[in-house]
Design an enzyme around this catalytic site. Sequence first.
Site, PDB file in Angstrom:
ATOM      1  N   LYS A   1     -19.126  17.148  -3.076  1.00 29.87           N
ATOM      2  CA  LYS A   1     -18.542  16.028  -3.829  1.00 29.87           C
ATOM      3  C   LYS A   1     -19.662  15.079  -4.241  1.00 29.87           C
ATOM      4  CE  LYS A   1     -15.097  12.487  -3.718  1.00 29.87           C
ATOM      5  NZ  LYS A   1     -13.903  11.894  -3.175  1.00 29.87           N
TER       6      LYS A   1
ATOM      7  N   SER B   1     -16.215   9.768  -9.410  1.00 28.90           N
ATOM      8  CA  SER B   1     -16.425   9.119 -10.711  1.00 28.90           C
ATOM      9  C   SER B   1     -17.379   7.932 -10.633  1.00 28.90           C
ATOM     10  CB  SER B   1     -15.090   8.694 -11.322  1.00 28.90           C
ATOM     11  OG  SER B   1     -14.395   7.796 -10.493  1.00 28.90           O
ATOM     12  N   GLY B   2     -17.487   7.291  -9.502  1.00 30.17           N
ATOM     13  CA  GLY B   2     -18.561   6.328  -9.244  1.00 30.17           C
ATOM     14  C   GLY B   2     -18.580   5.052 -10.082  1.00 30.17           C
ATOM     15  N   GLY B   3     -17.480   4.707 -10.748  1.00 28.73           N
ATOM     16  CA  GLY B   3     -17.482   3.478 -11.544  1.00 28.73           C
ATOM     17  C   GLY B   3     -17.571   3.743 -13.045  1.00 28.73           C
TER      18      GLY B   3
ATOM     19  N   ARG C   1       0.855  -1.210   0.000  1.00 33.04           N
ATOM     20  CA  ARG C   1       0.000   0.000   0.000  1.00 33.04           C
ATOM     21  C   ARG C   1       0.880   1.246   0.000  1.00 33.04           C
ATOM     22  NH1 ARG C   1      -2.840  -3.161   3.861  1.00 33.04           N
ATOM     23  NH2 ARG C   1      -2.047  -1.935   5.617  1.00 33.04           N
TER      24      ARG C   1
ATOM     25  N   GLU D   1     -20.207  15.995   0.167  1.00 30.29           N
ATOM     26  CA  GLU D   1     -20.296  15.172  -1.037  1.00 30.29           C
ATOM     27  C   GLU D   1     -21.235  13.974  -0.909  1.00 30.29           C
ATOM     28  OE1 GLU D   1     -16.969  12.730  -1.432  1.00 30.29           O
ATOM     29  OE2 GLU D   1     -17.782  11.631  -3.114  1.00 30.29           O
TER      30      GLU D   1
HETATM   31  P1  13P Z   1     -14.563   7.263  -7.234  1.00 34.25           P
HETATM   32  O1  13P Z   1     -14.089   8.375  -8.099  1.00 34.25           O
HETATM   33  O2  13P Z   1     -13.824   5.986  -7.392  1.00 34.25           O
HETATM   34  O3  13P Z   1     -16.055   7.088  -7.268  1.00 34.25           O
HETATM   35  O4  13P Z   1     -14.251   7.684  -5.729  1.00 34.25           O
HETATM   36  C1  13P Z   1     -14.344   8.966  -5.302  1.00 34.25           C
HETATM   37  C2  13P Z   1     -14.538   8.983  -3.854  1.00 34.25           C
HETATM   38  O5  13P Z   1     -15.539   9.424  -3.396  1.00 34.25           O
HETATM   39  C3  13P Z   1     -13.509   8.507  -2.949  1.00 34.25           C
HETATM   40  O6  13P Z   1     -13.639   9.273  -1.789  1.00 34.25           O
END
Ligand code: 13P
Length: 348
Positions: free
Chosen positions: A217, A259-261, A89, A175
């Site tokens: 966010k 970005s959510g996938g 990591r 967010e």
């Molecule tokens: P993703 O862009 O992978 O959805 O993650 C953003 C996020 O919220 C991590 O804190």
Amino acid sequence: MASLKLGAPSSQWIAGDRSLDRRSRILTAAPRRRVAVGPIRAGSYTDELVLTAKVIASPGRGILAIDESNATCGKRLASIGLDNTEANRQAYRQLLLTTPGLGEYISGAILFEETLYQSTTDGKKFVDCLRQEKVMPGIKVDKADSCQHSLWSFCLGCKGSCMGSCSVCFHCSVEPEILLDGDHPIERTLEVAEKVWAEVFYYLAENNVVFEGILLKPSMVTPGAEHKEKASPEMIAKYTLKMLNRRVPPAVPGIMFLSGGQSEMEATLNLNAMNQAPNPWHVSFSYARALQNTVLKTWQGRPENVVVAQKALLVRAKANSLAQLGHYSAKGESQEAKTGMFQKGYTY
Ligand code: 13P
């Protein structure tokens, strides 16, 4: 993780005083010192919060989210055949956080607790690497020592009377993320997102949160991942901006999407579509998957690939920087950047 019920009266939506207390702690703790839990007012930290939010929301820049828990980081490492050890990591985070030139496109980074206390192999603290690049270090939830911003997150869905996955970011940011899961049309996501944001702003206002000191966010307003029709970037931009214009006061300095996938390219194209005309707020990115995917695949855990993987991070960061300015073109994007990353029930 908190869940909200769409059918419930406002006062029950966000689990009452407990979550508000938690937020207040995050807001007041952000500026590097521990303070007592109190009402949600930034008090003597207002100027610093407002300045932090403004700097993060600066033209052509956005946030690199690497706040995945150790378990989620483990899934990322497993995808390239590495064990989930602290050393691996650390090596991955070192690659990301020491990328030369990162600060040109990235204004803030959200870290997980472990990363906050980690250093490079030659002993330099990660937070200092970021500061050197003029990237503001931030932290998920309330471990805000050494940081200038922090993130609180929870998930929501669109199915039935319940909402999916939502994360609320209070570094000086808020967010909510609505999960892509489901076969619902874009209109349903709009409906859910409007309810979520109405609730969030109701409580923010009730508790005198300094709107000028927060960033949002949110997830973009898209159809569910299993919906029969895909939406174009223009359609996603139209619905997302409609929701934001209806719900978010112009006093809020920035909207930093997750970005959510979505694939890296989709996330960038959608952001670009939202920046084709001026908005009341800075509209930018706070991506994890959509900034890290190609980097990870390029690195493969091999020291000899670090430099080229860092270049891949800069390519994504620059593409999103251009999208923030409304100048991105998807010409020449790699196959990897076009690969969707949606996974059902994904959690951080
Ligand atoms: P993703 O862009 O992978 O959805 O993650 C953003 C996020 O919220 C991590 O804190």
